[in-house]
Design an enzyme around this catalytic site. Structure first.
Site, PDB file in Angstrom:
ATOM      1  CG  PHE A 170      -1.863   1.231   1.142  1.00 26.50           C
ATOM      2  CD1 PHE A 170      -3.047   1.144   0.418  1.00 26.50           C
ATOM      3  CD2 PHE A 170      -1.543   2.443   1.730  1.00 26.50           C
ATOM      4  CE1 PHE A 170      -3.898   2.237   0.309  1.00 26.50           C
ATOM      5  CE2 PHE A 170      -2.386   3.543   1.621  1.00 26.50           C
ATOM      6  CZ  PHE A 170      -3.572   3.435   0.911  1.00 26.50           C
ATOM      7  CG  ASP A 255       5.860   4.022   1.391  1.00 20.59           C
ATOM      8  OD1 ASP A 255       5.951   4.812   2.356  1.00 20.59           O
ATOM      9  OD2 ASP A 255       4.815   3.868   0.728  1.00 20.59           O
ATOM     10  CE  LYS A 284       0.014   5.931   7.448  1.00 18.19           C
ATOM     11  NZ  LYS A 284      -1.388   6.177   7.738  1.00 18.19           N
TER      12      LYS A 284
END
Ligand code: PLP
Length: 431
Positions: A170, A255, A284
């Site tokens: 993802f 990532d 985040k």
């Protein structure tokens, strides 16, 4: 109704904005708000589980005054919990001093944050940073960076048209990031996606070695797949990826949007492997709740792939977002939160493994996934909420915890004590 302005740091009667915020906080029950939500917001997220109105540390309260222990932290975002006094004060000061400048200009906080990230990443000379506003934008920048590594070789070798990602990946919802994301349900409604992306079987070093050659521009990997249920890569995988990409001249892009900034007990999850990537995406936890994303490029050659004008953003790197991130990194650094995250996470995983209905526990630090002995994770999320705990279910049989890094062992223990009852009820109510 409960006075929801109580215990809210920074929200005092003296603040000129109180009248507006009081309207927001008091005007309606959770059910009222959800009706208004349904008629005013696009239905991409389904119905929200609760309407949250305030937070303090690891605790949040909903519009009906119910209290929750936040074990999800806005999905690995609220690294320092809610309403952290230092982060709040730094954001407020910066906003009151200089809130935004265009990228025709820069600001001290932007530069200081780039320098700090390069230092924490132990990035070699010539490394650089690009600031964005979210994870998907950081990945989008990485995707474009990979394309810049795609020029046909002068000696007639084939162009680097392929970008490799992993099954279960993802990477976000914008078109480039979506092309890297594996899940068909997310991809199919939006095809055609940017081309050239192939997904390799998760964790197979053989598949990776066979796939990477001089037609590959980049390999994009999450050190731990968060959305797939907190799946760590097998030992040796990152090292193999580094070796094979170096040999082929492909970029190794990690990532770390979910795993970075202390979440796993290291500044960045890849660091214990000793691997140095060509690029790393962050978001985040970086802003401690304030939106910010970043692409870090390692070394001079990779950092020179973008020419001036080839990428950009209006808000990326703005003074307030970068001040929030500086405050977050400073706090993690000066309060020993990396080792705390490591210790509390290890304790939590050990306790989870001893719970009867839990069949497997995965993760590092405070990014934890655990499997249940059946597909009742959704019911467990609902029952956990009933009992005052926020968790999430990335798969039908997996629960994920990504709490604030300041979670205490005592707070974690309250969840461990409640978990057997939560899981029993969830299993009983699931057909
Ligand atoms: N990359 C990873 C590994 C993620 O976990 C996420 C979000 O969950 C993203 C990218 C996308 O980030 P955002 O939701 O901020 O766009």
């Amino acid at each position: 109704m409960t006075d929801l302005t109580q215990n809210q740091p920074g929200h005092t009667a003296q603040n000129p904005g109180d009248q507006l915020l009081d309207l927001t906080l008091h005007d309606g029950s959770g059910a009222d708000w959800l009706t208004r939500y349904g008629s005013s917001l696009l239905g991409v997220f389904g119905t929200p589980q609760r309407v949250l109105v305030r937070g303090n540390g690891c605790t949040v309260w909903d519009a009906d005054g119910k209290e929750y222990l936040d074990l999800l932290g806005g999905i690995a975002v609220n690294a320092l919990g809610h309403a952290h006094p230092f982060v709040t004060s730094v954001i407020t000061s910066q906003l009151a001093t200089l809130g935004h400048v265009s990228n025709f200009f820069t600001s001290p906080t932007q530069i200081a944050l780039a320098e700090k990230l390069l230092e924490l990443a132990a990035a070699p000379a010539g490394s650089k940073v690009f600031f964005a506003n979210s994870g998907t934008e950081a990945v989008e920048a990485a995707f474009k960076l990979a394309r810049r590594n795609s020029a046909p070789a002068a000696d007639g070798k084939p162009a680097r048209t392929r970008i490799l990602a992993l099954d279960g990946a993802f990477h976000g919802r914008t078109m480039g990031a979506l092309a890297l994301t594996a899940k068909q349900a997310y991809r199919e409604p939006f095809e055609p996606l940017p081309g050239g992306v192939e997904h390799l079987p998760f964790g197979s070093i053989d598949a990776l070695v066979n796939a990477v050659d001089e037609t590959v521009a980049a390999v994009v990997i999450e050190p731990i797949q968060g959305e797939a249920g907190v799946r760590p890569l097998p030992p040796g995988y990152l090292q193999a990826a580094r070796e094979v990409t170096t040999r082929a001249g492909a970029l190794l892009i990690l990532d770390e949007v979910q795993t970075g900034v202390g979440r796993t007990g290291s500044w960045f999850a890849h660091q214990p492997s000793g691997v140095v990537p060509d690029a790393m995406t962050l978001a985040k936890g970086l802003g401690g709740g304030f939106p910010i994303g970043a692409l870090v490029t390692f070394g001079d050659a990779v950092s020179s792939l973008f020419a001036p004008g080839q990428h950009g953003t209006t808000f990326g790197g703005n003074p307030v977002a970068t001040a929030a991130a500086l405050a977050t990194l400073h706090t993690i650094d000066t309060t020993g939160l990396l080792s705390h995250t490591h210790d509390v996470g290890a304790w939590l995983r050990e306790q989870l493994a001893a719970v009867g209905q839990v069949t497997e526990v995965r993760g590092e630090g405070l990014l934890i996934g655990f499997d249940l002995d059946g597909d009742y994770a959704a019911a467990a999320v609902t029952e956990a909420l009933q009992q005052g705990f926020i968790v999430n279910a990335p798969t039908p049989h997996t629960l994920r915890l990504a709490p604030p890094l300041i979670l205490t062992r005592h707070q974690a223990a309250t969840f461990i004590a409640a978990l057997p009852g939560i899981l029993k009820t969830a299993k009983d109510v699931t057909p």
